[in-house]
Design a protein around this motif. Structure first.
Motif, mmCIF file in Angstrom:
data_model
loop_
_atom_site.group_PDB
_atom_site.id
_atom_site.type_symbol
_atom_site.label_atom_id
_atom_site.label_comp_id
_atom_site.label_asym_id
_atom_site.label_seq_id
_atom_site.Cartn_x
_atom_site.Cartn_y
_atom_site.Cartn_z
ATOM 1 N N ASN A 21 43.242 44.480 38.534
ATOM 2 C CA ASN A 21 44.645 44.121 38.721
ATOM 3 C C ASN A 21 45.032 42.992 37.761
ATOM 4 O OD1 ASN A 21 43.682 41.703 39.888
ATOM 5 N ND2 ASN A 21 43.945 42.460 41.977
ATOM 6 N N GLU A 22 46.257 42.537 37.852
ATOM 7 C CA GLU A 22 46.738 41.496 36.936
ATOM 8 C C GLU A 22 46.015 40.160 37.134
ATOM 9 O OE1 GLU A 22 50.960 41.147 36.072
ATOM 10 O OE2 GLU A 22 51.270 43.131 36.965
ATOM 11 N N GLU A 23 45.383 39.977 38.301
ATOM 12 C CA GLU A 23 44.605 38.759 38.557
ATOM 13 C C GLU A 23 43.167 38.903 38.068
ATOM 14 O OE1 GLU A 23 46.561 40.215 41.140
ATOM 15 O OE2 GLU A 23 48.157 38.858 40.509
ATOM 16 N N LYS A 24 42.868 40.023 37.379
ATOM 17 C CA LYS A 24 41.548 40.301 36.796
ATOM 18 C C LYS A 24 40.460 40.524 37.846
ATOM 19 C CE LYS A 24 42.652 37.843 32.555
ATOM 20 N NZ LYS A 24 42.186 36.907 31.544
ATOM 21 N N ILE A 25 40.857 41.106 38.984
ATOM 22 C CA ILE A 25 39.929 41.429 40.067
ATOM 23 C C ILE A 25 39.796 42.956 40.144
ATOM 24 C CG2 ILE A 25 39.506 41.275 42.563
ATOM 25 C CD1 ILE A 25 39.321 38.568 41.066
ATOM 26 N N LEU A 26 38.558 43.434 40.364
ATOM 27 C CA LEU A 26 38.298 44.869 40.422
ATOM 28 C C LEU A 26 39.103 45.516 41.543
ATOM 29 C CD1 LEU A 26 36.601 47.227 39.246
ATOM 30 C CD2 LEU A 26 34.881 46.694 40.996
ATOM 31 N N LYS A 27 39.874 46.512 41.179
ATOM 32 C CA LYS A 27 40.763 47.203 42.109
ATOM 33 C C LYS A 27 40.180 48.560 42.503
ATOM 34 C CE LYS A 27 45.490 49.005 41.871
ATOM 35 N NZ LYS A 27 46.711 48.958 41.041
ATOM 36 N N GLN A 28 39.606 49.274 41.532
ATOM 37 C CA GLN A 28 38.955 50.559 41.796
ATOM 38 C C GLN A 28 38.005 50.897 40.660
ATOM 39 O OE1 GLN A 28 42.339 53.192 42.177
ATOM 40 N NE2 GLN A 28 42.274 53.768 40.041
ATOM 41 N N TRP A 29 37.139 51.878 40.899
ATOM 42 C CA TRP A 29 36.179 52.300 39.886
ATOM 43 C C TRP A 29 35.833 53.760 40.125
ATOM 44 C CZ3 TRP A 29 31.274 54.175 40.909
ATOM 45 C CH2 TRP A 29 30.866 54.071 42.240
ATOM 46 N N LYS A 30 35.306 54.408 39.093
ATOM 47 C CA LYS A 30 34.779 55.764 39.248
ATOM 48 C C LYS A 30 33.695 55.992 38.206
ATOM 49 C CE LYS A 30 38.251 58.095 36.430
ATOM 50 N NZ LYS A 30 39.248 59.158 36.359
ATOM 51 N N ARG A 31 32.799 56.903 38.541
ATOM 52 C CA ARG A 31 31.723 57.304 37.629
ATOM 53 C C ARG A 31 31.889 58.797 37.394
ATOM 54 N NH1 ARG A 31 26.765 59.604 39.149
ATOM 55 N NH2 ARG A 31 26.899 58.684 41.200
ATOM 56 N N GLU A 32 31.836 59.184 36.116
ATOM 57 C CA GLU A 32 31.930 60.602 35.758
ATOM 58 C C GLU A 32 31.110 60.859 34.507
ATOM 59 O OE1 GLU A 32 36.115 61.291 35.172
ATOM 60 O OE2 GLU A 32 36.269 59.620 33.787
#
Length: 131
Positions: A107-118
């Protein structure tokens, strides 16, 4: 066999890629700095000029053992590792590596919001295992 060695053998095939757990637990907690400290700089980074989410990607080689929550080859590899610790190095075929891409959204605060592996190239693992 010493109990610590038995525990190593039994747990070697468990869990899946460590990165999955790291990112899963890190949602809404991990900062970009935390991720760089653990993973190094991203292979690509897209930051919108007018604000919004930042997207990072990492390309990572993973083995079949790492991809499976519990894969019998993990036990075989752990047994080889245990034997080498006891002075009986084992010879065997090298494990096949697969390319996977981790896509992280901050997000704009540089905190992980989501992730995915493919897979880097979708279907590669299935195709190689079918041969």
């Amino acid at each position: 066999m010493p109990s610590w060695l038995l525990a190593t053998v039994l747990c070697a095939g468990c869990g899946g890629p460590w990165r999955d757990g790291y990112f899963k637990k890190g949602i809404n907690h991990l900062s970009q700095d935390n991720v760089i400290e653990k993973m190094g700089p991203p292979h690509t980074a897209k930051t919108p000029a007018l604000g919004g989410d930042t997207i990072w990607t990492y390309r990572v080689p993973l083995t079949e053992k790492e991809l499976s929550a519990f894969h019998i080859s993990g036990l075989a590899d752990a047994t080889k590792q245990a034997a080498s610790l006891l002075g009986k190095p084992g010879e065997g075929p090298k494990e096949r590596l697969y390319c996977y891409r981790y896509t992280l959204t901050f997000n704009e605060e540089k905190i992980l919001k989501q992730w995915k592996r493919e897979e880097c190239v979708p279907g590669t693992r299935d195709q190689l295992n079918a041969e």
